[in-house]
Design an enzyme around this catalytic site. Structure first.
Site, PDB file in Angstrom:
ATOM      1  N   SER A 167       0.736  -1.351   0.256  1.00 19.77           N
ATOM      2  CA  SER A 167       0.136  -0.113   0.111  1.00 19.77           C
ATOM      3  C   SER A 167       0.898   1.315  -0.055  1.00 19.77           C
ATOM      4  CB  SER A 167      -0.954  -0.010   1.177  1.00 19.77           C
ATOM      5  OG  SER A 167      -0.791  -0.889   2.151  1.00 19.77           O
ATOM      6  N   HIS A 201      -3.633  -3.345  -5.494  1.00 19.71           N
ATOM      7  CA  HIS A 201      -3.818  -2.960  -4.206  1.00 19.71           C
ATOM      8  C   HIS A 201      -5.089  -3.404  -3.885  1.00 19.71           C
ATOM      9  CE1 HIS A 201      -3.754   0.498  -0.880  1.00 19.71           C
ATOM     10  NE2 HIS A 201      -3.509  -0.701  -0.341  1.00 19.71           N
TER      11      HIS A 201
END
Ligand code: 3HC
Length: 648
Positions: free
Chosen positions: A405, A426
């Site tokens: 992230s 992600h």
């Protein structure tokens, strides 16, 4: 070729709508149906009419792309009414979906046959409107008050089997639907024919039913107007005559169609449909995905594995040692058990999901894996080790993805053989539930790899959005700005609770401080500390002061608020007031709207910077990120839509 055609099968007429992609009720379709009613009523050789659609679905509804223009005749309520009162009975043959105006047309038919996989529904509230062609007035007469309230105010379609139980369809057909509908129409109907719905009496419900329904819907809607308006139409449908109720419904539909909420929801509708198939990748072949692997069985890894299993892919779950493998499998078991508890999965389906996961500690198990997603500890050296091993064992064409992230995916990919198959994917926690998937290519990522990321997004039912490389990509970068602005408000004297109340009032489920208490303040704190240790100039935040005092959120019984044991309700904290006192000035008092404007404005300004830097391709992608990853109220259209509309 005409969009609405008529064929004859003996004395049965078959009216077919062919308006790709989803047979939406454009002006031409409405005109075609209207003409068909007139023509077939005049034809003495026709005894009944079957209404069917070409392509993948029955009518998906009114043509939403026409909603920005004034309505053109013939209007749908008149078309439905003409079908309903036609001299020859019409039979709807529903395959795919009969939604909105599509289901309203079916409600105008005397009979509704559905194929087993079909869905029917009145999803208008999801577009900020109510049914506009008798959906509320007829559904309540057909299925009763409770079923109609559920159908119309949630907007959720129901499958054919459930529709049959509710009386929304008359019969389910296995096999050739067109032939079955012709046969049904040909053998003649029960005598006498069922009355048109417009001539049937409406059921009544007691006052208490409406009051309770209104309270429940208002709570759920959090500022969204259409569901309550839909309830009002249903109530009117039961308490007045058919034509008064129709006029009320139509007026409500026309009133809502031009509201900002409806425009926002249409914006999201089209953005969501454009996102999974970016134009730049047209014609690019994605790599086939027959199986997948996840490295790391923690919360994120297990969530990703669950999402892959939900899409039917066999999964290998890799962990460092046998005990960690077992923990990962236990995490997955918990996820599926949770789905069973919520009625989303049967016990047998949950077992099958789990049986499709193989735990392993040896990377050699990945020799024939098509896609590997790394979800290990967020530390560059750890991730690099993982990819070094993947580079050795995986096929050179296997797609290798990182779920980082915050780290730079380019640094993670360094030294990887065949880096063209590397990509950032992600996910958002819980990964099997949250719809957002940020897709982050590195400079070497091949188009086929990127296309595979989007294909995976579609397979998992996610909303995939392409993001460029920067700290936090699109979503977490805006989150950081949002939180900083919330702290700036507190520094200028706005109460912590006032900020949270304002954002709930705006439509978020939680305000920024409550959300941090739930998720924990320590993760972002550790990141800032890491950056400081690396020599970056990161100013002290109010959150840092709280974490240094041991207040990490609900898990430590206190963060921005205090909590009583076993109770998640936030309580104003004297300790927080004392800890932050030196940082707080006393500025002007702001009301909820001004607070929300400040915070949404800050998000949008960060969004504009993200656009200018090319980190996001379009403003609507940023809106999708916020709606599907961060709980931004859908009916406001996302921060970019909300602020661009205000300033326009
Ligand atoms: N109007 C205009 N375009 C529509 C449309 C509609 N009602 N429904 C779908 N489309 C378009 C999509 O934008 C997409 O266009 P694109 O290919 O250019 O991106 C294309 O049709 C295919 O749509 P999907 O990608 O969604 O196709 P799926 O096969 O995945 O799903 C579907 C099909 C379930 C029918 C889905 O499209 C859907 O849910 N559509 C919307 C249904 C709806 O909300 N209907 C109510 C409309 S309002 C109304 O009817 C008012 C009435 O009461 C008067």
């Amino acid at each position: 070729m005409s969009i609405v055609t008529i064929a004859r099968e003996g004395n049965i007429a078959v009216v077919t709508i062919d308006n790709a992609p989803v047979n939406a009720l454009s002006q031409a379709v409405r005109q075609g149906l209207s003409d068909a009613v007139a023509e077939l009523d005049r034809d003495p050789d026709v005894s009944a009419v079957v209404l069917t659609c070409a392509g993948r679905t029955f009518i998906a509804g009114a043509d939403v792309s026409e909603f920005d223009k004034p309505p053109q005749p013939p209007h749908l309520p008149d078309v439905v009414s003409a079908i309903e009162l036609a001299a020859k009975p019409w039979v709807a043959a529903i395959h795919g979906s009969a939604l909105g105006g599509g289901f309203e047309v079916a409600l105008g038919c005397r009979f509704r046959l559905a194929s087993a996989e079909a869905m029917v529904g009145l999803p208008e509230v999801t577009l900020g409107i109510v049914p506009g062609a008798g959906g509320t007035v007829r559904s309540v007469r057909l299925a009763g008050v409770e079923a109609a309230v559920d159908l119309v105010t949630t907007g959720k379609p129901v499958r054919a089997a459930r529709a049959l139980e509710l009386g929304l369809v008359d019969k389910i057909v296995e096999g050739d639907l067109r032939a079955a509908a012709i046969a049904f129409a040909g053998v003649g109907f029960s005598n006498p024919l069922p009355q048109p719905l417009s001539l049937r009496p409406a059921p009544l419900a007691p006052e208490s039913f409406w009051t309770e329904a209104e309270a429940a819907i208002a709570k759920r809607a959090r500022g969204e107007v259409a569901p309550l308006k839909a309830l009002a139409c249903l109530r009117r449908a039961t308490e007045t005559d058919f034509s008064t109720a129709m006029q009320f419904e139509r007026a409500t539909f026309l009133e809502l169609r031009v509201t900002r909420q409806a425009a926002a929801l249409r914006h999201v509708f089209f953005a969501e449909r454009a996102a999974p198939r970016p134009k730049a990748l047209t014609g690019v072949q994605a790599c086939p995905l027959r199986n997948a692997a996840v490295i790391g069985g923690g919360t994120m890894g297990a969530g990703i594995a669950a999402a892959l299993r939900d899409a039917g892919l066999p999964v290998i779950l890799i962990e460092r040692d046998e005990a960690a493998v077992q923990r990962g499998i236990a995490n997955l078991r918990d996820i599926f058990a949770g789905a069973v508890k919520r009625g989303r999965l049967t016990e047998a389906a949950a077992e099958a999901r789990l049986a499709g996961v193989v735990g392993a500690t040896d990377y050699a198990a990945l020799a024939d894996t098509d896609l590997v997603i790394e979800a290990v500890f967020e530390e560059l050296s750890v991730k690099r080790q993982v990819f070094a091993q993947l580079g050795r064992v995986c096929r050179p064409d296997a797609v290798l993805a990182t779920n980082t992230s915050y780290l730079d995916p380019r640094a993670i990919a360094e030294g990887l053989p065949n880096p063209e198959r590397f990509i950032g994917l992600h996910f958002f926690s819980p990964a099997n539930i949250m719809k957002l998937l940020e897709i982050v290519p590195v400079p070497q990522t091949a188009d086929a790899t990127l296309a595979t990321g989007f294909a995976l997004g579609r397979m998992l039912g996610k909303v995939p959005v392409r993001a460029g490389i920067c700290e936090g990509f699109i979503g977490n970068r805006i989150l950081k700005r949002y939180r900083a602005e919330a702290e700036a408000l507190v520094r200028q004297g706005v109460a912590i609770a006032a900020v949270d109340v304002a954002m709930r009032g705006y439509g978020f489920a939680m305000g920024p401080f409550e959300a941090q208490d739930l998720g924990g303040l320590d993760i972002a704190f550790l990141q800032r500390e890491g950056a400081r240790a690396a020599g970056q100039d990161v100013p002290e935040t109010l959150g840092d002061i709280l974490v240094r005092a041991g207040r990490k959120g609900q898990k430590t019984a206190g963060g921005w608020y205090d909590y009583k044991a076993g109770d998640r309700r936030p309580l104003a904290s004297k300790e927080v007031t004392r800890l932050l006192a030196a940082q707080i000035q006393h500025g002007p008092i702001l009301d909820g709207e001004a607070i929300a404007d400040r915070l949404v404005g800050a998000m949008a300004r960060e969004g504009e910077a993200i656009l200018a830097e090319g980190i996001a391709e379009k403003a609507s992608d940023i809106d999708l990120v916020e709606i599907h990853g961060y709980g931004f109220p859908r009916w406001r259209g996302g921060p970019m839509f909300a602020t661009r509309q205000t300033s326009a």
